[in-house]
Design an enzyme around this catalytic site. Structure first.
Site, PDB file in Angstrom:
ATOM      1  N   ARG A   1      -2.545  -6.058  -8.345  1.00  0.00           N
ATOM      2  CA  ARG A   1      -1.583  -7.137  -8.095  1.00  0.00           C
ATOM      3  C   ARG A   1      -1.731  -8.235  -9.135  1.00  0.00           C
ATOM      4  O   ARG A   1      -2.688  -8.247  -9.895  1.00  0.00           O
ATOM      5  CB  ARG A   1      -1.809  -7.726  -6.692  1.00  0.00           C
ATOM      6  CG  ARG A   1      -1.315  -6.836  -5.603  1.00  0.00           C
ATOM      7  CD  ARG A   1      -1.888  -7.218  -4.269  1.00  0.00           C
ATOM      8  NE  ARG A   1      -3.330  -6.961  -4.242  1.00  0.00           N
ATOM      9  CZ  ARG A   1      -4.060  -7.003  -3.138  1.00  0.00           C
ATOM     10  NH1 ARG A   1      -3.507  -7.317  -1.991  1.00  0.00           N
ATOM     11  NH2 ARG A   1      -5.346  -6.747  -3.187  1.00  0.00           N
TER      12      ARG A   1
ATOM     13  N   SER B   1      -2.969  -7.595   2.976  1.00  0.00           N
ATOM     14  CA  SER B   1      -3.114  -7.471   4.429  1.00  0.00           C
ATOM     15  C   SER B   1      -3.505  -8.826   5.028  1.00  0.00           C
ATOM     16  O   SER B   1      -3.043  -9.179   6.115  1.00  0.00           O
ATOM     17  CB  SER B   1      -4.183  -6.444   4.786  1.00  0.00           C
ATOM     18  OG  SER B   1      -3.785  -5.177   4.360  1.00  0.00           O
TER      19      SER B   1
ATOM     20  N   HIS C   1       0.837  -1.205   0.000  1.00  0.00           N
ATOM     21  CA  HIS C   1       0.000   0.000   0.000  1.00  0.00           C
ATOM     22  C   HIS C   1       0.877   1.262   0.000  1.00  0.00           C
ATOM     23  O   HIS C   1       0.632   2.200  -0.753  1.00  0.00           O
ATOM     24  CB  HIS C   1      -0.871   0.064   1.264  1.00  0.00           C
ATOM     25  CG  HIS C   1      -1.893  -1.017   1.387  1.00  0.00           C
ATOM     26  ND1 HIS C   1      -2.096  -1.712   2.552  1.00  0.00           N
ATOM     27  CD2 HIS C   1      -2.801  -1.519   0.506  1.00  0.00           C
ATOM     28  CE1 HIS C   1      -3.081  -2.590   2.396  1.00  0.00           C
ATOM     29  NE2 HIS C   1      -3.510  -2.502   1.161  1.00  0.00           N
TER      30      HIS C   1
ATOM     31  N   LYS D   1     -16.377  -7.202   6.804  1.00  0.00           N
ATOM     32  CA  LYS D   1     -15.136  -7.715   7.402  1.00  0.00           C
ATOM     33  C   LYS D   1     -15.083  -7.371   8.885  1.00  0.00           C
ATOM     34  O   LYS D   1     -15.504  -6.296   9.288  1.00  0.00           O
ATOM     35  CB  LYS D   1     -13.926  -7.058   6.726  1.00  0.00           C
ATOM     36  CG  LYS D   1     -13.714  -7.476   5.271  1.00  0.00           C
ATOM     37  CD  LYS D   1     -12.403  -6.875   4.754  1.00  0.00           C
ATOM     38  CE  LYS D   1     -12.196  -7.116   3.263  1.00  0.00           C
ATOM     39  NZ  LYS D   1     -11.064  -6.360   2.726  1.00  0.00           N
TER      40      LYS D   1
HETATM   41  P1  ADP Z   1      -5.737  -5.869   0.920  1.00  0.00           P
HETATM   42  O1  ADP Z   1      -6.221  -6.470  -0.361  1.00  0.00           O
HETATM   43  O2  ADP Z   1      -4.267  -6.026   1.151  1.00  0.00           O
HETATM   44  O3  ADP Z   1      -6.588  -6.230   2.102  1.00  0.00           O
HETATM   45  P2  ADP Z   1      -7.059  -3.293   0.617  1.00  0.00           P
HETATM   46  O4  ADP Z   1      -8.391  -3.899   0.467  1.00  0.00           O
HETATM   47  O5  ADP Z   1      -6.850  -2.344   1.717  1.00  0.00           O
HETATM   48  O6  ADP Z   1      -5.856  -4.345   0.736  1.00  0.00           O
HETATM   49  O7  ADP Z   1      -6.604  -2.649  -0.760  1.00  0.00           O
HETATM   50  C1  ADP Z   1      -6.562  -1.272  -1.041  1.00  0.00           C
HETATM   51  C2  ADP Z   1      -5.919  -1.056  -2.388  1.00  0.00           C
HETATM   52  O8  ADP Z   1      -4.530  -1.393  -2.323  1.00  0.00           O
HETATM   53  C3  ADP Z   1      -6.479  -1.880  -3.535  1.00  0.00           C
HETATM   54  O9  ADP Z   1      -6.442  -1.074  -4.700  1.00  0.00           O
HETATM   55  C4  ADP Z   1      -5.494  -3.019  -3.657  1.00  0.00           C
HETATM   56  O10 ADP Z   1      -5.477  -3.562  -4.948  1.00  0.00           O
HETATM   57  C5  ADP Z   1      -4.195  -2.296  -3.346  1.00  0.00           C
HETATM   58  N1  ADP Z   1      -3.146  -3.177  -2.858  1.00  0.00           N
HETATM   59  C6  ADP Z   1      -3.197  -4.013  -1.810  1.00  0.00           C
HETATM   60  N2  ADP Z   1      -2.012  -4.659  -1.640  1.00  0.00           N
HETATM   61  C7  ADP Z   1      -1.196  -4.211  -2.633  1.00  0.00           C
HETATM   62  C8  ADP Z   1       0.137  -4.513  -3.026  1.00  0.00           C
HETATM   63  N3  ADP Z   1       0.850  -5.433  -2.382  1.00  0.00           N
HETATM   64  N4  ADP Z   1       0.665  -3.851  -4.081  1.00  0.00           N
HETATM   65  C9  ADP Z   1      -0.084  -2.950  -4.753  1.00  0.00           C
HETATM   66  N5  ADP Z   1      -1.359  -2.643  -4.454  1.00  0.00           N
HETATM   67  C10 ADP Z   1      -1.916  -3.247  -3.403  1.00  0.00           C
END
Ligand code: ADP
Length: 165
Positions: free
Chosen positions: A90, A128, A17, A41
């Site tokens: 990703r 996460s 992130h 969640k």
């Molecule tokens: P997660 O999928 O890790 O629980 P979130 O739902 O908080 O994360 O995702 C928020 C944004 O961050 C989304 O656009 C997701 O695709 C992006 N994201 C999550 N992890 C990564 C990563 N490792 N690299 C790039 N973007 C990411």
């Protein structure tokens, strides 16, 4: 001024992130990182804690603002005067879902576009939920979490395990 919104659950914010935040902050005048309430969640960190963790690791990036919202993302963006949503993409997993959400958001608010930044290769498979899953087995890979929040994460894992979670 070009304002972009980077929405997510950030439970907790990972190095993946943070990488997207730094790159997006270089492109736009202002980036609002918004922790979105997700009723489905049950989070490890509550909303205020997640906002606080993000604020701590982005304190050195002057054009980043951290916020939270339970609004529809398209409405939130309109209220903030933003016409761009930034998303990280990703390997494999994100495409279908993100494509659908981008179309829906554009339908609701035709002025709103979604821009994708590809994940850096070392974070391509990082989420996460992976970080939390590993944490439950006592594994914290330092490259996956911003250094400043590792103690908070370890503390929470410990108290959750003691509480039988
Ligand atoms: P997660 O999928 O890790 O629980 P979130 O739902 O908080 O994360 O995702 C928020 C944004 O961050 C989304 O656009 C997701 O695709 C992006 N994201 C999550 N992890 C990564 C990563 N490792 N690299 C790039 N973007 C990411």
């Amino acid at each position: 001024m070009k304002v972009a919104i980077y929405p997510g659950s950030f439970d907790p914010i990972t190095s993946g992130h943070l990488n997207i935040i730094r790159r997006a902050a270089n492109i736009f005048d202002k980036l609002i990182v918004c922790v979105m309430v997700n009723a489905g969640k049950s989070p490890m960190f509550n909303l205020e804690e997640r906002v606080d963790l993000i604020k701590r690791v982005t304190a050195d990036i002057p054009n980043v603002e951290v916020d939270s919202s339970n609004e529809l993302l398209a409405e939130y963006a309109k209220r903030k005067g933003s016409c761009v949503i930034v998303k990280g993409l990703r390997a494999g997993s994100d495409f279908e879902n993100e494509f659908q959400m981008a179309l829906i958001n554009h339908n609701i608010n035709p002025n709103l576009d979604t821009m994708f930044l590809t994940a850096e290769h070392q974070y391509m498979y990082l989420s996460s939920s992976t970080v939390k899953e590993l944490g439950r087995y006592g594994v914290v890979l330092p490259e996956f979490l911003p250094e400043a929040i590792i103690p908070d994460f370890q503390e929470r894992i410990k108290s959750n395990l003691q509480g039988g979670k």
